[in-house]
Design a protein around this motif. Structure first.
Motif, mmCIF file in Angstrom:
data_model
loop_
_atom_site.group_PDB
_atom_site.id
_atom_site.type_symbol
_atom_site.label_atom_id
_atom_site.label_comp_id
_atom_site.label_asym_id
_atom_site.label_seq_id
_atom_site.Cartn_x
_atom_site.Cartn_y
_atom_site.Cartn_z
ATOM 1 N N ARG A 140 0.644 -1.276 0.224
ATOM 2 C CA ARG A 140 0.142 -0.088 0.534
ATOM 3 C C ARG A 140 1.001 1.176 -0.121
ATOM 4 O O ARG A 140 1.549 1.294 1.094
ATOM 5 C CB ARG A 140 -0.874 0.277 1.505
ATOM 6 C CG ARG A 140 -1.902 -1.073 1.039
ATOM 7 C CD ARG A 140 -3.334 -0.778 2.052
ATOM 8 N NE ARG A 140 -3.386 0.066 2.523
ATOM 9 C CZ ARG A 140 -4.400 1.001 3.865
ATOM 10 N NH1 ARG A 140 -4.553 0.007 4.504
ATOM 11 N NH2 ARG A 140 -4.113 2.331 4.151
ATOM 12 N N ALA A 141 0.942 2.127 -1.107
ATOM 13 C CA ALA A 141 1.880 3.392 -1.277
ATOM 14 C C ALA A 141 0.775 4.555 -0.886
ATOM 15 O O ALA A 141 -0.563 4.561 -0.985
ATOM 16 C CB ALA A 141 2.206 3.038 -2.535
ATOM 17 N N PHE A 142 1.191 5.499 -0.901
ATOM 18 C CA PHE A 142 0.536 6.717 -0.059
ATOM 19 C C PHE A 142 2.002 7.647 0.015
ATOM 20 O O PHE A 142 3.041 7.199 0.145
ATOM 21 C CB PHE A 142 0.546 6.504 1.856
ATOM 22 C CG PHE A 142 -0.183 5.950 2.007
ATOM 23 C CD1 PHE A 142 -1.538 5.743 1.637
ATOM 24 C CD2 PHE A 142 0.206 4.502 2.490
ATOM 25 C CE1 PHE A 142 -2.294 4.956 2.468
ATOM 26 C CE2 PHE A 142 -0.088 3.700 2.832
ATOM 27 C CZ PHE A 142 -1.908 4.064 3.160
ATOM 28 N N PHE A 143 0.978 8.746 -1.051
ATOM 29 C CA PHE A 143 2.215 9.855 -1.816
ATOM 30 C C PHE A 143 2.047 10.952 -0.926
ATOM 31 O O PHE A 143 0.905 11.893 -0.628
ATOM 32 C CB PHE A 143 1.912 10.239 -3.726
ATOM 33 C CG PHE A 143 2.302 8.806 -4.158
ATOM 34 C CD1 PHE A 143 2.989 8.373 -5.023
ATOM 35 C CD2 PHE A 143 0.900 8.055 -4.520
ATOM 36 C CE1 PHE A 143 3.517 7.122 -4.829
ATOM 37 C CE2 PHE A 143 0.749 6.788 -4.546
ATOM 38 C CZ PHE A 143 2.293 6.078 -5.521
ATOM 39 N N SER A 144 3.053 11.901 -0.070
ATOM 40 C CA SER A 144 3.283 12.897 0.184
ATOM 41 C C SER A 144 2.662 14.349 -0.731
ATOM 42 O O SER A 144 3.429 14.239 -0.979
ATOM 43 C CB SER A 144 4.336 12.874 1.280
ATOM 44 O OG SER A 144 4.305 14.033 2.198
ATOM 45 N N VAL A 145 1.449 14.896 0.611
ATOM 46 C CA VAL A 145 1.201 15.938 -0.558
ATOM 47 C C VAL A 145 1.682 17.172 0.148
ATOM 48 O O VAL A 145 1.962 17.889 -0.179
ATOM 49 C CB VAL A 145 -0.578 16.230 -0.456
ATOM 50 C CG1 VAL A 145 -1.080 15.182 -1.668
ATOM 51 C CG2 VAL A 145 -1.241 15.710 0.486
ATOM 52 N N LYS A 146 2.302 16.860 1.794
ATOM 53 C CA LYS A 146 2.633 18.254 2.145
ATOM 54 C C LYS A 146 3.114 17.634 3.963
ATOM 55 O O LYS A 146 2.390 16.177 4.263
ATOM 56 C CB LYS A 146 1.806 18.727 2.573
ATOM 57 C CG LYS A 146 2.179 20.245 3.937
ATOM 58 C CD LYS A 146 1.056 21.126 3.885
ATOM 59 C CE LYS A 146 1.119 21.858 5.193
ATOM 60 N NZ LYS A 146 0.210 22.443 5.936
ATOM 61 N N ARG A 147 4.277 18.693 3.825
ATOM 62 C CA ARG A 147 5.202 17.496 5.002
ATOM 63 C C ARG A 147 5.178 18.621 6.472
ATOM 64 O O ARG A 147 5.224 19.394 6.167
ATOM 65 C CB ARG A 147 6.847 16.732 4.704
ATOM 66 C CG ARG A 147 7.085 16.627 6.212
ATOM 67 C CD ARG A 147 8.991 16.335 5.576
ATOM 68 N NE ARG A 147 9.608 17.345 5.320
ATOM 69 C CZ ARG A 147 10.627 17.674 5.116
ATOM 70 N NH1 ARG A 147 11.341 16.497 4.996
ATOM 71 N NH2 ARG A 147 11.015 18.785 4.717
ATOM 72 N N ALA A 148 3.888 18.526 7.141
ATOM 73 C CA ALA A 148 4.052 19.327 8.081
ATOM 74 C C ALA A 148 4.920 19.323 9.405
ATOM 75 O O ALA A 148 4.475 20.330 9.824
ATOM 76 C CB ALA A 148 2.038 18.974 8.675
#
Length: 159
Positions: A140-148
């Motif tokens: 299961r891959a997740f792609f970061s849209v923002k690193r908080a």
């Protein structure tokens, strides 16, 4: 190895800014420069200081290079024997795109943090690590849209 308050203060100070000169480090901790140098050398030899590096701003680097994609991947293996887990772990940590590799429980067997140039870069990573290995059952891959937040410091209770 016993650590005193000076050792803990040195570790905390270095963790916040490893680029500080020995003179500045000594001043911040309240010891002489020779003491700071000797103590840091001892902490390094004991393996408590694993290394020093510059933390780059991924987004600014990506803007200069034109791309950048952070991937968080959960990886489950078909067979979880010690040899199978170790074999996948060796392959993952050898891959330049993989920045972090965690063996986890419960849930998937591994969580990886990887940095690739773009989606074709992710596809190449997936082929190298996930599809060429018959023991990988699920990804299961997740792609970061923002690193908080990014705070790699280790909490130190002795400070």
């Amino acid at each position: 190895m016993e650590l005193d308050s000076t050792d803990w203060a040195l570790l905390a100070t270095l963790q916040a800014d490893a680029s500080a000169s020995n003179q500045a480090l000594a001043e911040r901790v309240g010891v002489s420069p020779p003491t700071a140098l000797r103590r840091v050398r001892r902490l390094r030899e004991a393996g408590l200081i694993a290394g020093q590096l510059a933390v780059l701003d991924e987004d600014r680097i990506a803007a200069l290079q034109g791309h950048g994609l952070t991937v968080l991947a959960e990886v489950s293996l078909d067979q979880q024997g010690a040899a199978h887990l170790a074999a996948f772990e060796r392959r993952a940590v050898r891959d330049d795109a993989v920045q972090q590799c965690y063996r986890v429980s419960p849930g998937p067997d591994f969580v990886l943090v990887a940095r690739v140039r773009d989606m074709p870069g992710y596809q190449a990573l997936a082929e190298r690590l996930f599809t060429q290995d018959a023991n990988v059952r699920n990804v299961r891959a997740f792609f970061s849209v923002k690193r908080a937040k990014f705070a790699p410091q280790v909490p130190l209770s002795g400070v």
